[in-house]
Write an enzyme that holds these catalytic residues in place. Structure first.
Site, PDB file in Angstrom:
ATOM      1  CG  PHE A 137      -1.585   1.206   1.268  1.00  0.00           C
ATOM      2  CD1 PHE A 137      -2.942   0.867   0.669  1.00  0.00           C
ATOM      3  CD2 PHE A 137      -1.898   2.294   1.826  1.00  0.00           C
ATOM      4  CE1 PHE A 137      -4.365   2.164   0.673  1.00  0.00           C
ATOM      5  CE2 PHE A 137      -3.044   3.032   2.030  1.00  0.00           C
ATOM      6  CZ  PHE A 137      -4.025   3.218   1.165  1.00  0.00           C
ATOM      7  CG  ASP A 216      -0.335  -2.257   7.161  1.00  0.00           C
ATOM      8  OD1 ASP A 216      -1.556  -2.147   7.706  1.00  0.00           O
ATOM      9  OD2 ASP A 216      -0.007  -1.300   6.671  1.00  0.00           O
ATOM     10  CE1 TYR A 241      -9.810   2.739   6.001  1.00  0.00           C
ATOM     11  CE2 TYR A 241      -8.617   3.931   8.165  1.00  0.00           C
ATOM     12  CZ  TYR A 241      -8.648   3.372   6.995  1.00  0.00           C
ATOM     13  OH  TYR A 241      -7.935   3.768   6.045  1.00  0.00           O
ATOM     14  CE  LYS A 242      -7.873  -0.089   4.959  1.00  0.00           C
ATOM     15  NZ  LYS A 242      -6.880   0.134   4.636  1.00  0.00           N
ATOM     16  NE  ARG A 390      -9.291  -3.147  -2.871  1.00  0.00           N
ATOM     17  CZ  ARG A 390      -9.136  -2.784  -1.336  1.00  0.00           C
ATOM     18  NH1 ARG A 390      -8.255  -2.889  -1.358  1.00  0.00           N
ATOM     19  NH2 ARG A 390      -9.551  -1.315  -1.582  1.00  0.00           N
TER      20      ARG A 390
HETATM   21  C1  LIG Z   1      -5.663   0.849   4.356  1.00  0.00           C
HETATM   22  C2  LIG Z   1      -4.264   1.228   4.106  1.00  0.00           C
HETATM   23  C3  LIG Z   1      -3.921   1.831   5.033  1.00  0.00           C
HETATM   24  C4  LIG Z   1      -4.685   3.020   5.801  1.00  0.00           C
HETATM   25  O1  LIG Z   1      -3.490   3.851   6.120  1.00  0.00           O
HETATM   26  P1  LIG Z   1      -4.781   5.588   6.334  1.00  0.00           P
HETATM   27  O2  LIG Z   1      -3.279   5.974   7.869  1.00  0.00           O
HETATM   28  O3  LIG Z   1      -5.374   4.783   7.351  1.00  0.00           O
HETATM   29  O4  LIG Z   1      -4.645   6.258   5.589  1.00  0.00           O
HETATM   30  C5  LIG Z   1      -2.171   1.576   5.606  1.00  0.00           C
HETATM   31  N1  LIG Z   1      -1.816   0.555   5.510  1.00  0.00           N
HETATM   32  C6  LIG Z   1      -2.101  -1.092   4.031  1.00  0.00           C
HETATM   33  C7  LIG Z   1      -1.630  -1.945   3.909  1.00  0.00           C
HETATM   34  C8  LIG Z   1      -3.700  -0.502   3.962  1.00  0.00           C
HETATM   35  O5  LIG Z   1      -4.402  -0.742   3.130  1.00  0.00           O
END
Ligand SMILES: *Cc1c(COP(=O)(O)O)cnc(C)c1O
Length: 431
Positions: A137, A216, A241-242, A390
């Site tokens: 990401f 992560d 939030y996921k 997705r």
């Molecule tokens: C969704 C996601 C993020 C999001 O980071 P935010 O700081 O909440 O915007 C980070 N890393 C991964 C792997 C994600 O899937």
């Protein structure tokens, strides 16, 4: 689901029967979803838990409105990050006192990486490489680059610069993991493909070379079994939030192995990370607990919402969640291949259970338009560059018949060419 495993004969009736036999089916009632929607994006923004509105109402009207500033003490606001961290730790193989819910995943990643580097500056000062994945990401790579840039601006004179090393097909992890590596920072489940690393194996390999790990868990927490202590991991971060249904932009979490908590300051050492914040002391003294990983004043309303989502997840049997996730994703893939096979959708998610998370992704040259057309028909997934459709599979509120119906709508859109219309090709700011 044995009824569903005989894929050659799968029918909508078989899906309905599987839903009736599903031990997790009742969890659907604990979420509020709009009529006419099949929600395949709970991996990006989980839906609203029953009780969320009432909880916010309580915080705003009573705790804030009536309690005013007293609520930091009387409503437990001050302890929220740690109390929620303790609950969340149970979902990721952590203990009480090892996690806090706070800040964003990006910020927590910065804190974790910087702390790991700080440890290595003492334990292994020659290690200057942060390994991550080209396909990670983007924020994970940007944060590592920003940290390296900052460190390099400070150590310019010594000539030993920090660098980011990206693993990919040309450079597999085993080759990247040489004696220069300070930290291995990976997403446990890849946000685009759904591919999952073996946390235990990678952590052991990293430790074998003297490197620390930062995981992560954005697409893992609440979605797949995670055992941070079992894997002997060092640091972990992730979103609420996921799959944890904490609400839009809800605070993230950071988990730190107890052996590292008391070693160094993290660099965003605001007053909430102080041992006694309300002494208002002139000199900094870090908390010896996980509170060291807080920074400043917490977003109480958003934190309160996290709890409504967590409480639902904690009621579910993790083994049942994983089994249903795998059954639904298998079904999704099989139905797409059977019913939409002529349309050139390419599965980019690994088929093997051990190496995949809880979403399924297909590549299609017109992926954006196809996803827009799906959303217009109430099948909400999302689009990720390049060309990726997705679909998040969330066992607590999705059933087998939902998967069947979603694939039927996809088939109809592809067979009819309905996606091939200008309104489906105009890009939104958020995809
Ligand atoms: C969704 C996601 C993020 C999001 O980071 P935010 O700081 O909440 O915007 C980070 N890393 C991964 C792997 C994600 O899937």
């Amino acid at each position: 689901m044995s009824a569903i495993n005989t894929l050659a004969t799968v029918s909508r009736d078989a899906c309905v029967a599987a839903d009736r036999a599903d031990s997790l089916a009742a969890f659907r009632q604990r979420f509020i979803l709009p009529e006419g929607v099949i929600y395949l994006d709970g991996n990006s923004l989980g839906p609203r838990p029953v009780g969320a509105l009432e909880r916010v109402q309580e915080v705003v009207a009573n705790e804030w409105g009536e309690g005013l500033i007293r609520s930091w003490n009387t409503a437990g606001w001050f302890e929220l990050p740690g109390r929620l961290g303790d609950k969340l730790a149970r979902l990721i193989g952590g203990q009480g006192g090892e996690a806090v819910v706070t800040d964003t995943t990006s910020l927590n990643l910065f804190k974790a990486l910087a702390s790991a580097i700080r440890i290595q500056q003492v334990d292994h000062p020659d290690k200057r490489v942060i390994v991550t994945e080209r396909d990670n990401f983007p924020t994970d790579i940007y944060i590592a680059e920003g940290l390296a840039d900052f460190l390099n601006s400070v150590v310019e004179a010594t000539g030993r610069r920090y660098e980011i090393r990206l693993v990919d097909e040309q450079l597999p992890l085993e080759e990247a993991l040489d004696g220069e590596v300070a930290v291995v920072a990976l997403s446990h489940v890849n946000y685009r493909t759904g591919a999952m690393w073996d946390m235990r194996e990678v952590t052991a390999a990293a430790h074998g070379r003297g490197a620390l790990t930062v995981w992560d868990l954005a697409h893992s927490a609440g979605a797949v079994p995670v055992d941070l202590n079992g894997a002997d991991a060092d640091y972990a971060v992730g979103c609420t939030y996921k799959y944890l249904n904490g609400g839009p932009g809800s605070p993230a979490f950071i988990w730190v192995n107890a052996r590292h908590q008391d070693r160094f300051w993290q660099p965003l050492a605001g007053w909430w990370s102080h041992a006694r914040p309300f002494e208002m002391a002139e000199r900094y003294a870090p908390a010896s607990t996980i509170n060291r990983f807080l920074c400043g004043t917490q977003p109480v309303t958003a934190l309160a919402l996290v709890e409504t989502g967590l409480d639902i997840m904690l009621d579910a049997d993790p083994a049942a969640v994983r089994a249903k996730s795998l059954a639904l994703t298998d079904l999704f893939v099989a139905l797409v291949e059977q019913r939409c096979g002529v349309h050139g959708l390419e599965l980019i998610t690994p088929r093997e259970h051990a190496v995949r998370g809880s979403h399924v992704s297909f590549r299609h040259p017109e992926g954006y338009a196809v996803m827009s057309a799906l959303i217009a028909r109430g099948v909400i997934g999302d689009y990720r560059e390049p060309e990726v459709l997705r679909f998040g599979v969330t066992p607590l509120f999705l059933g087998y018949a939902d998967v069947w119906d979603a694939v039927e709508i996809l088939r109809d859109i592809l067979d009819s060419g309905a996606w091939d219309a200008p309104e489906f090709k105009a890009r939104n700011a958020v995809t």
